[in-house]
Design an enzyme around this catalytic site. Sequence first.
Site, short mmCIF file in Angstrom:
data_model
loop_
_atom_site.label_atom_id
_atom_site.label_comp_id
_atom_site.label_asym_id
_atom_site.label_seq_id
_atom_site.Cartn_x
_atom_site.Cartn_y
_atom_site.Cartn_z
CE LYS A 1 -8.39 -4.12 13.66
NZ LYS A 1 -7.33 -4.17 12.67
CG ASP B 1 -6.45 -5.60 5.94
OD1 ASP B 1 -5.99 -5.71 7.10
OD2 ASP B 1 -7.00 -4.56 5.52
CE LYS C 1 8.48 -11.88 -14.95
NZ LYS C 1 9.21 -11.23 -16.04
CE LYS D 1 -10.41 -0.62 10.91
NZ LYS D 1 -9.98 0.18 9.80
CG ASN E 1 -0.17 -0.11 2.51
OD1 ASN E 1 0.59 0.79 2.83
ND2 ASN E 1 -0.34 -1.21 3.23
O1 PMT Z 1 2.88 6.10 6.55
P1 PMT Z 1 2.30 7.44 6.11
O2 PMT Z 1 2.47 7.69 4.63
O3 PMT Z 1 2.80 8.58 6.96
O4 PMT Z 1 0.72 7.38 6.33
C1 PMT Z 1 0.20 7.28 7.61
C2 PMT Z 1 -0.90 6.23 7.71
C3 PMT Z 1 -2.12 6.73 6.96
C4 PMT Z 1 -0.44 4.88 7.09
C5 PMT Z 1 -1.17 5.97 9.22
O5 PMT Z 1 -1.37 7.17 9.81
C6 PMT Z 1 -2.34 5.03 9.43
O6 PMT Z 1 -3.48 5.39 9.40
N1 PMT Z 1 -1.99 3.75 9.69
C7 PMT Z 1 -2.94 2.67 9.81
C8 PMT Z 1 -3.35 2.24 8.44
C9 PMT Z 1 -4.19 1.01 8.48
O7 PMT Z 1 -3.75 -0.04 8.12
O8 PMT Z 1 -5.35 1.17 9.02
P2 PMT Z 1 -6.44 0.00 9.17
O9 PMT Z 1 -7.66 0.75 9.42
O10 PMT Z 1 -6.40 -0.91 8.00
O11 PMT Z 1 -5.95 -0.81 10.42
C10 PMT Z 1 -6.37 -0.47 11.74
C11 PMT Z 1 -5.28 -0.80 12.74
O12 PMT Z 1 -5.05 -2.21 12.74
C12 PMT Z 1 -3.94 -0.16 12.44
O13 PMT Z 1 -3.36 0.21 13.67
C13 PMT Z 1 -3.13 -1.28 11.78
O14 PMT Z 1 -1.74 -1.16 12.05
C14 PMT Z 1 -3.73 -2.52 12.45
N2 PMT Z 1 -3.67 -3.72 11.62
C15 PMT Z 1 -4.39 -3.80 10.47
C16 PMT Z 1 -4.37 -4.97 9.73
C17 PMT Z 1 -3.61 -6.05 10.19
N3 PMT Z 1 -3.54 -7.18 9.50
N4 PMT Z 1 -2.90 -5.95 11.33
C18 PMT Z 1 -2.92 -4.79 12.05
O15 PMT Z 1 -2.28 -4.69 13.10
#
Ligand code: PMT
Length: 400
Positions: free
Chosen positions: A341, A279, A289, A337, A210
């Site tokens: 979580k 995810d 490849k 979340k 991403n």
């Molecule tokens: O890195 P930058 O370019 O500065 O951008 C910042 C950001 C937008 C990436 C950052 O500020 C941000 O929002 N990070 C979380 C992005 C994200 O994956 O959000 P989510 O809504 O999908 O996940 C929610 C939370 O669960 C997050 O804390 C994530 O780390 C966690 N997660 C998600 C999926 C997964 N498989 N494991 C996780 O731990």
Amino acid sequence: MLVNKKILLCVSGGIAVYKAVALVSKLTQAGAHVKVIMTESARQFVNPLSFQVMSKNDVFYDTFDEKDSHVIAHIDLADWADLVLVAPATANVIGKLANGIADDMVTTTLLATTAPVWIAPAMNVHMYDHPAVLRNIDRLYADGIRFIEPSAGYLACGYVGKGRLEEPEKITALVSKFFEPQNLPLKGKQVIVSAGPTLERIDPVRYLSNFSSGKMGYAMAEAARDLGAAVTLVHGPVALPDPSGMTVIAIESAEQMLEAILSRYDAADYVIKAAAVADYRPKQAAQQKVKKQQGDTQMELERTPDILATLGAQKTHQLLIGFAAETNDVETYALDKLTRKNADYIIANDVSKTDRGFGADQNTVTLYGHDFVQHFPSTSKRALATQLLETIIAQSGVAK
Ligand code: PMT
């Protein structure tokens, strides 16, 4: 707290120089010894005599005007200071320091000092918002320099907005607080921060990932370090230099990130999950490849581990701070979340806007706790990170 403290005040050229005279008065009234260096342009606004009278010390502005033949003035001043304060700091002096330029008495002294340096900017609102200025501020934050944010209000240029030098009383109070013992709220605390994207391999040449640049997570790690914590930064593939003063662990996939964090989880007091974890990953990563075929194709994906949910399920004493990146229904998803979580706080980004979130130098977020919500207006990610941590610490107390 300020009695006998040695404050070196560097004054650069803007209309707010007049407030720096009042600042010297406040600092000396509080018991500090103050010496002043002025830039050439600062002298266009206020005569050095005003600072001399207020500080009861010589005022310095010419690198080559050595008043005492036994010492080199800018080195002597740099060594003398307990704290160096740049107020008001123009975009020019901020830019010079961020780039290591030393071409006058102020900037040579700033490079020569090993004392803490604090910068109080003052400028036009659009200048303060300019990407170059924000970039320089971020760079200086990364170098360990602390900022006293300008306040918002009527500016001398006629605009209304952020850019006013913070009031001398407030600066004096902040400086005084700095000299209080125990002023680092995260001293003795272990903080794990995850940053950047994860990368899930499809085959040796392709992957799923991403747009996370890692900037927000790195900013959180630096802010935690500067608040006294022992920080471990676990990051996915990013193009940022390693921050100093912390343990840095580079990983690639969600699985590796989980492993790196879980193995340190017991000892952690805070975990901040700023990483954008993929995810899904290919169910079977190919060893060779994958060759293209005629027509369309399909790939079977499986879920990666949800690291935050895993940490939430195993939480004992840790304070768990997650992020949420959403394009719609931000509040609903963030609150979901938070509970699902088992996090203590969720920092929600609205990533449908281009001036924030992924890749941007600034961010604007909303912090959700259980029975707590606070919006943070747009500012540099580094400044925002400190504001977020200070708010969380104030809300929850320092984790035991
Ligand atoms: O890195 P930058 O370019 O500065 O951008 C910042 C950001 C937008 C990436 C950052 O500020 C941000 O929002 N990070 C979380 C992005 C994200 O994956 O959000 P989510 O809504 O999908 O996940 C929610 C939370 O669960 C997050 O804390 C994530 O780390 C966690 N997660 C998600 C999926 C997964 N498989 N494991 C996780 O731990």
